[in-house]
Design a protein around this motif. Structure first.
Motif, PDB file in Angstrom:
ATOM      1  N   ASN A   1      11.263   1.523  23.165  1.00  0.00           N
ATOM      2  CA  ASN A   1      10.492   1.266  22.004  1.00  0.00           C
ATOM      3  C   ASN A   1      10.067   2.470  21.664  1.00  0.00           C
ATOM      4  N   ASN A   2      10.123   2.960  20.200  1.00  0.00           N
ATOM      5  CA  ASN A   2       9.735   4.044  19.860  1.00  0.00           C
ATOM      6  C   ASN A   2       8.578   4.002  18.724  1.00  0.00           C
ATOM      7  N   ARG A   3       8.108   2.675  18.591  1.00  0.00           N
ATOM      8  CA  ARG A   3       6.984   2.451  17.595  1.00  0.00           C
ATOM      9  C   ARG A   3       5.977   2.905  18.099  1.00  0.00           C
ATOM     10  N   GLN A   4       5.246   3.646  17.032  1.00  0.00           N
ATOM     11  CA  GLN A   4       3.781   4.230  17.448  1.00  0.00           C
ATOM     12  C   GLN A   4       3.902   5.558  18.204  1.00  0.00           C
ATOM     13  N   GLU A   5       5.080   6.133  18.403  1.00  0.00           N
ATOM     14  CA  GLU A   5       5.434   7.332  18.848  1.00  0.00           C
ATOM     15  C   GLU A   5       5.306   8.650  18.154  1.00  0.00           C
ATOM     16  N   ALA A   6       4.483   9.779  18.473  1.00  0.00           N
ATOM     17  CA  ALA A   6       4.107  10.608  17.752  1.00  0.00           C
ATOM     18  C   ALA A   6       5.511  11.507  17.242  1.00  0.00           C
ATOM     19  N   SER A   7       6.390  11.722  18.381  1.00  0.00           N
ATOM     20  CA  SER A   7       7.561  12.418  18.281  1.00  0.00           C
ATOM     21  C   SER A   7       8.661  11.583  17.256  1.00  0.00           C
ATOM     22  N   PHE A   8       8.193  10.389  16.770  1.00  0.00           N
ATOM     23  CA  PHE A   8       9.301   9.852  15.925  1.00  0.00           C
ATOM     24  C   PHE A   8       8.529   9.843  14.414  1.00  0.00           C
ATOM     25  N   ARG A   9       7.314  10.126  14.340  1.00  0.00           N
ATOM     26  CA  ARG A   9       6.328   9.837  13.269  1.00  0.00           C
ATOM     27  C   ARG A   9       6.666   8.529  12.919  1.00  0.00           C
ATOM     28  N   ALA A  10       6.153   7.767  13.700  1.00  0.00           N
ATOM     29  CA  ALA A  10       6.382   6.245  13.436  1.00  0.00           C
ATOM     30  C   ALA A  10       5.163   5.386  13.813  1.00  0.00           C
ATOM     31  N   PRO A  11       4.099   5.613  12.864  1.00  0.00           N
ATOM     32  CA  PRO A  11       2.897   4.942  13.268  1.00  0.00           C
ATOM     33  C   PRO A  11       2.971   3.401  13.205  1.00  0.00           C
ATOM     34  N   LYS A  12       2.304   2.700  13.430  1.00  0.00           N
ATOM     35  CA  LYS A  12       2.133   1.278  13.390  1.00  0.00           C
ATOM     36  C   LYS A  12       1.787   0.991  11.958  1.00  0.00           C
ATOM     37  N   TYR A  13       0.952   1.376  11.364  1.00  0.00           N
ATOM     38  CA  TYR A  13       0.770   1.277   9.918  1.00  0.00           C
ATOM     39  C   TYR A  13       0.794   2.668   9.175  1.00  0.00           C
ATOM     40  N   SER A  14       0.952   2.611   7.987  1.00  0.00           N
ATOM     41  CA  SER A  14       0.939   3.775   7.043  1.00  0.00           C
ATOM     42  C   SER A  14       0.822   3.351   5.734  1.00  0.00           C
ATOM     43  N   ALA A  15       0.145   4.295   5.012  1.00  0.00           N
ATOM     44  CA  ALA A  15       0.118   3.844   3.551  1.00  0.00           C
ATOM     45  C   ALA A  15       0.002   5.303   2.422  1.00  0.00           C
ATOM     46  N   ASN A  16       0.080   5.038   1.352  1.00  0.00           N
ATOM     47  CA  ASN A  16      -0.046   6.231   0.402  1.00  0.00           C
ATOM     48  C   ASN A  16      -0.689   5.488  -0.800  1.00  0.00           C
ATOM     49  N   ALA A  17      -1.784   5.754  -1.243  1.00  0.00           N
ATOM     50  CA  ALA A  17      -2.572   5.139  -2.333  1.00  0.00           C
ATOM     51  C   ALA A  17      -3.173   6.462  -3.323  1.00  0.00           C
ATOM     52  N   ASP A  18      -3.146   5.664  -4.491  1.00  0.00           N
ATOM     53  CA  ASP A  18      -3.989   7.120  -5.311  1.00  0.00           C
ATOM     54  C   ASP A  18      -4.368   6.060  -6.650  1.00  0.00           C
ATOM     55  N   LEU A  19      -5.520   6.723  -6.987  1.00  0.00           N
ATOM     56  CA  LEU A  19      -6.295   6.259  -8.391  1.00  0.00           C
ATOM     57  C   LEU A  19      -6.297   7.192  -9.510  1.00  0.00           C
ATOM     58  N   THR A  20      -5.667   6.715 -10.555  1.00  0.00           N
ATOM     59  CA  THR A  20      -5.747   7.573 -11.745  1.00  0.00           C
ATOM     60  C   THR A  20      -6.532   7.025 -12.814  1.00  0.00           C
ATOM     61  N   TRP A  21      -7.285   7.912 -13.404  1.00  0.00           N
ATOM     62  CA  TRP A  21      -8.097   7.813 -14.565  1.00  0.00           C
ATOM     63  C   TRP A  21      -7.663   8.639 -15.617  1.00  0.00           C
ATOM     64  N   SER A  22      -7.511   8.176 -16.849  1.00  0.00           N
ATOM     65  CA  SER A  22      -7.416   8.810 -17.875  1.00  0.00           C
ATOM     66  C   SER A  22      -8.037   8.603 -19.050  1.00  0.00           C
ATOM     67  N   LEU A  23      -8.618   9.447 -19.924  1.00  0.00           N
ATOM     68  CA  LEU A  23      -9.447   9.215 -21.207  1.00  0.00           C
ATOM     69  C   LEU A  23      -8.955  10.372 -22.025  1.00  0.00           C
ATOM     70  N   GLU A  24      -8.424   9.963 -23.311  1.00  0.00           N
ATOM     71  CA  GLU A  24      -8.212  10.985 -23.990  1.00  0.00           C
ATOM     72  C   GLU A  24      -7.062  12.163 -23.531  1.00  0.00           C
ATOM     73  N   ASN A  25      -7.735  13.219 -23.445  1.00  0.00           N
ATOM     74  CA  ASN A  25      -6.624  14.507 -22.860  1.00  0.00           C
ATOM     75  C   ASN A  25      -6.958  14.706 -21.736  1.00  0.00           C
ATOM     76  N   VAL A  26      -7.622  14.073 -21.046  1.00  0.00           N
ATOM     77  CA  VAL A  26      -7.855  14.254 -19.369  1.00  0.00           C
ATOM     78  C   VAL A  26      -7.529  13.374 -18.500  1.00  0.00           C
ATOM     79  N   THR A  27      -6.875  13.712 -17.444  1.00  0.00           N
ATOM     80  CA  THR A  27      -6.301  12.621 -16.225  1.00  0.00           C
ATOM     81  C   THR A  27      -6.763  13.145 -14.984  1.00  0.00           C
ATOM     82  N   VAL A  28      -7.531  12.545 -14.294  1.00  0.00           N
ATOM     83  CA  VAL A  28      -7.813  12.741 -12.829  1.00  0.00           C
ATOM     84  C   VAL A  28      -7.139  11.761 -11.954  1.00  0.00           C
TER      85      VAL A  28
END
Length: 1006
Positions: free
Chosen positions: A891-918
């Motif tokens: 079982n290689n789940r959650q082993e660091a050598s496989f970069r196989a974490p039990k949970y993982s996520a990528n998230a981002d929040l974008t705000w834009s107003l007229e000519n500005v985006t953050v």
């Protein structure tokens, strides 16, 4: 090569970069990308992705995972897409770094994995994709739905660095077997790069970035020029991109150099490892503890001098030229001490990131002669050059005979005929490689309408990759031994080589670790004597004489001819849900690969591996078909009900016939919720290297699983198997057997012409929520399950040794690949592993399962601006490997050598107003096990509880862009803005080693 005890996960590169003013002066910028979609149902990856450009024009589009054209992004297959906007917001100029943040691809190979000693020969600077942690060979990479020639000899692996990042409109990641649609290699899924089209005018983009420590720099310059002609029926575009990544060395980080490096080593306070201990294996005292200043206690940079031939150095020549006793330090375990005179483990850390320079030129054109005929063509030339340095050569038990004029004064003469020298040759130079990869790709084709219900497409793809690998700071074995055997010429009184005076000279090296070679590459009179007593003692002339620079060359070629007819049966009949869609097609593909090693190295005349020639080819003829059956639409409790199927028949010149297929279904009782499911059978044919690779020498560090300290780290059968194995070899006390060596072991690797295809069964099931009462919200969740049987697997030597004794009996394929000795020699004791053979076999089974979550919520807050929240997450339920049928599950789940974490996520929040985006982004990977699941289960006190896990990775990024005009945009950002540092004794996540990373760029359109 010696390996450090900590895993090498390198990262960015060292450089000084221009910032805002320079970037603006370079007039960076690129044409605004047609927005991409996060999944094809649709769930957009960013605000712009709400209205796909192709669909908004009323045209049908082709979604990754099918060849059927659709009026929207409806698809039962889970597809995650990232758009050009998200690529820019990431701040990275390396596409693989961005892709590796998608949970499904977090096991991919980035530049950080292909630097220094952490990469095999020929791998420097490679960036390859690994979907679901099941291997790069099972991940099919496409460009606009078509294949590209590989960049690794003998494989189908594409170097992602040959794809221009600024020309990418979006990339789609499809999970699940797609062999029925795209052919072999799509066992775990597909990554498809969709490029921008229909350029008009000139666009440019430039970006530069640097770490807070003034290194790990990256640069990007991209220019595209395009022109419509013939009233818009034709377009031609030319794009050029230059990318550069600077080299980063471990010594550039205080925590990785000298006494700063911390590793986990045997606890001197644990009586478990002392002779005569009779207590339990798990006594509650941690077996391994964090330790600084760890050294190899049987070798030294200055040359450890052994005068009594007991295998342990007695003296060294220090930095001032004085002969001083060798200090053993505090022994932690055989071969390693804390403190003392030995070579620091930290000295072997070497590069974290390679130097990479890449140039990519793309030409794209099309012309619509009529609705029945559109001609198209593409051309690409990519040149990637990478450089990295790894470990130096090293030698054990070199005999320096009495009378050698370089012998230090004051050495006791014990009548052994000389002394033995064990040395890490840093002053000869760290071995490294400069690799140049040139890729040529051409596409020509025609497409058009047959009638209002059918269309066709014909295409031909040619690809060629030329690879040159130049090794530096290697050494000639015959010259090294000749130069070492120095004498004083009685005629001149000068120090010279014995080989210069005796034309029949041969090496007298009964104990040496490197191959003993008689004079081959030089003639008497050419030898320059070599002084190995003291760090920096060799003269430049001697270094020039013993150093070897060798070059290996490879060429790969690919031919693909494909034709298909697609459409619907609407002219004959329609179902309540609409017309039945279809695709019929055929494809011919030929792959060729040739690897020619340097003739000097191939003969085994140098310190590095003796590599064999590898050459082979195969072709495959295929026919395929797809159906999409829309049963119901816009009815009570059946907003949409459809089924689909695909099948592909293949005839390989190597393995014969295979059949793959796929079925899927979609049911939406109301427009707010949709249920999807797929089931498929996929295959992967063995690649050229797996089939035809010649026998090559290889080296590996093997932790002997029968060592008394390792017995508890395996299955319940390990101790009994080791007792049987060692007793049969003549080991008197198998329970206290110790392998005290710190050197690597020579073995052989090669291909296997008897391989068959591997088969995968894959199913996915999920649901999509797009509630009308929450406009702009899309949520998709998909469960995936992949089972791979008869998997082609080349098990690493260390793993082979472990699997041998972890099976139910010793009668298994792994034990037949390991050689142990029953006699004592100069380099091994009774019971020691002395050789191994690794080759691919159809013996393994892989399985993985988990849940993907993909969410996007976009809303307009009026005068406050527009917001978009995106989340791509994963729960990993299992990641399992079975070495042979009936063997225990690893079982290689959650082993660091496989970069196989039990949970993982990528998230981002974008705000834009007229000519500005953050944009504010977060990349999360859950805590992972420092040691394997098997070790933790069988040895609960392997480390203290507080060190069991490597802490979770939380990377926070911020990005800001300003559109100064409708033609000019400036942007800047910080990655790892909170400066999260790596956990103790860990280099898993390179961004934590780099620290904060600042970047700025600009784009312009003319």
């Amino acid at each position: 090569m010696k390996l450090s005890t900590s895993r090498l996960r390198s990262s960015a590169a060292r450089s000084a970069l221009a910032i805002a003013a320079l970037v603006v002066a370079a007039s960076a910028g690129a044409q605004t990308a047609a927005p991409g979609n996060t999944d094809n149902v649709p769930i957009p990856a960013d605000p712009a992705a709400q209205t796909p450009a192709d669909a908004s024009n009323g045209e049908d589009i082709v979604v990754t995972g099918t060849r059927i054209r659709r009026p929207d992004f409806e698809s039962p297959s889970p597809v995650v897409s990232i758009s050009a906007a998200a690529i820019q917001q990431s701040g990275s100029t390396n596409l693989t770094d961005i892709l590796a943040q998608v949970p499904a691809l977090q096991g991919s190979t980035t530049s950080a994995d292909t630097a220094g000693s952490g990469v095999g020969i020929g791998g420097s600077g490679l960036n390859t994709l690994n979907l679901r942690n099941l291997g790069t060979d099972r991940t099919l990479v496409l460009i606009d739905g078509r294949r590209q020639v590989a960049s690794v000899p003998g494989t189908q692996a594409i170097d992602i660095g040959t794809i221009p990042s600024d020309l990418v409109e979006r990339f789609d990641v499809l999970t699940g077997g797609a062999s029925a649609v795209y052919g072999a290699d799509a066992v775990t899924g597909v990554v498809n790069f969709v490029l921008k089209r229909n350029f008009e005018g000139i666009t440019a983009r430039a970006q530069a970035g640097i770490s807070e420590r003034g290194d790990a720099g990256r640069r990007l310059l991209a220019v595209t020029a395009g022109k419509n002609f013939a009233d818009g029926r034709g377009n031609v575009a030319l794009a050029y991109e230059y990318g550069s990544e600077s080299r980063l060395e471990a010594r550039d980080r205080a925590q990785l150099r000298g006494n700063g490096l911390v590793g986990f080593y045997r606890n001197p306070n644990d009586p478990e490892f002392r002779p005569g201990y009779t207590g339990g294996a798990s006594n509650g005292i941690p077996d391994n503890v964090p330790t600084r200043d760890v050294r190899y206690n049987d070798t030294a940079r200055e040359g450890g001098i052994d005068v009594d031939f007991d295998g342990q150095p007695d003296f060294i020549v220090n930095g001032t030229g004085q002969l001083v006793p060798f200090s053993l330090g505090t022994v932690l375990r055989p071969g390693f001490s804390q403190g003392g005179s030995g070579t620091r483990v930290a000295d072997y850390q070497n590069d974290l990131l390679p130097r990479i320079d890449r140039h990519v030129v793309n030409a794209i054109t099309h012309f619509e002669v009529s609705p029945a005929l559109t001609l198209f063509a593409e051309g690409k030339y990519a040149r990637n050059k990478s450089f990295t340095l790894g470990q130096p050569s090293f030698d054990y038990y070199l005999l320096v005979e009495d009378g050698n004029p370089f012998l230090p004064a004051g050495l006791p003469n014990l009548g052994n005929g000389g002394v033995l020298v064990t040395r890490d040759n840093f002053d000869i130079g760290q071995r490294g490689e400069t690799i140049t990869r040139e890729v040529y790709r051409g596409v020509v084709g025609a497409k058009g309408e047959i009638n209002s219900h059918a269309s066709y497409e014909l295409s031909y793809v040619f690809g060629q990759a030329d690879i040159s690998n130049r090794y530096v700071n290697n050494t000639f074995n015959d010259r090294f031994y000749a130069a070492l055997d120095a004498v004083r010429d009685s005629a001149t009184g000068q120090i010279t080589c014995r080989a210069n005076l005796n034309p029949n000279w041969t090496p007298n090296q009964p104990f040496a670790s490197r191959s003993v070679v008689n004079p081959t590459t030089f003639r008497p009179g050419e030898c320059v004597p070599l002084n190995l007593f003291g760090d920096g003692a060799p003269s430049q002339a001697a270094l020039d004489f013993v150093r070897a620079t060798t070059t290996d060359r490879s060429r790969l070629r690919q031919h693909v001819v494909s034709g298909s007819v697609s459409g619907d049966f609407g002219q004959f009949f329609e179902l309540p849900g609409g017309a039945v869609n279809f695709v019929l097609g055929a494809e011919y593909r030929k792959e060729e690969s040739r690897f020619i090693p340097d003739p000097i190295a191939a003969q085994g005349l140098t310190f590095t591996n003796s590599l064999g020639r590898e050459e082979g080819q195969f072709d495959v003829k295929e026919g395929f078909a797809e159906l999409d059956v829309p049963v119901l639409r816009d009815m009570a409790f059946a907003h949409r009900l459809s089924f689909g199927a695909a099948i592909r028949f293949s005839d390989y010149s190597t393995i014969g016939n295979t059949t793959t297929w796929k079925v899927n279904g979609t049911y939406a009782p109301v427009r707010d919720i949709t249920f999807n499911g797929t089931y498929s059978k996929a295959v992967r044919a063995p690649n050229i290297g797996e089939l035809f690779a010649g026998q090559s020498q290889t080296f590996a560090f093997i932790t002997d699983p029968c060592d008394r300290a390792e017995l508890q780290n395996g299955t319940a059968t390990r101790a009994a198997n080791c007792r049987t194995l060692l007793s049969g070899l003549g080991v008197a006390d198998p329970a206290n057997y110790v392998d005290a060596r710190t050197t690597n072991i020579s073995g052989f690797s090669g291909g296997n012409s008897d391989l068959r295809e591997e088969e995968a069964t894959t199913w996915t099931a999920g649901a999509v929520l797009q509630p009308r009462f929450i406009p702009g919200l899309s949520l998709r969740a998909d469960w995936y399950d992949i089972n791979l049987r008869g998997a082609i697997n080349t098990v690493a030597a260390n793993e082979v040794a472990r699997l041998c004794v972890d099976q139910a009996t010793l009668d298994n394929v792994f034990c037949r690949s390991i050689t142990r000795t029953n006699v004592t020699s100069n380099t091994a004791a009774v019971g020691n592993i002395t050789s191994f053979v690794v080759a691919p076999q159809n013996v393994a089974r892989f399985s993985t399962a988990g849940l993907d979550v993909n969410m996007n919520y976009a809303f307009d807050a009026g005068s406050v601006g527009r917001f978009n929240l995106r989340l791509i997450g994963n729960y990993l339920d299992k990641l399992e490997f079975i070495g042979t049928p009936g063997a225990p599950v690893t079982n290689n789940r959650q082993e660091a050598s496989f970069r196989a974490p039990k949970y993982s996520a990528n998230a981002d929040l974008t705000w834009s107003l007229e000519n500005v985006t953050v944009n504010y982004g977060v990349n999360f990977m859950d805590k992972t096990l420092r040691y394997s699941n098997l070790t933790n289960e069988s040895n609960p006190d392997v480390v203290a509880p507080e060190y069991k896990y490597i802490k979770a990775m939380w990377q926070h990024d911020i990005y800001v862009s300003v559109d100064a005009t409708d033609r000019f945009q400036f942007y800047t950002g910080i990655n790892n803005v909170l400066g999260q540092k790596a956990d103790i004794a860990d280099t898993t996540y390179i961004q934590q080693i780099i620290g904060r990373y600042f970047f700025a760029g600009a784009r312009v359109k003319m």
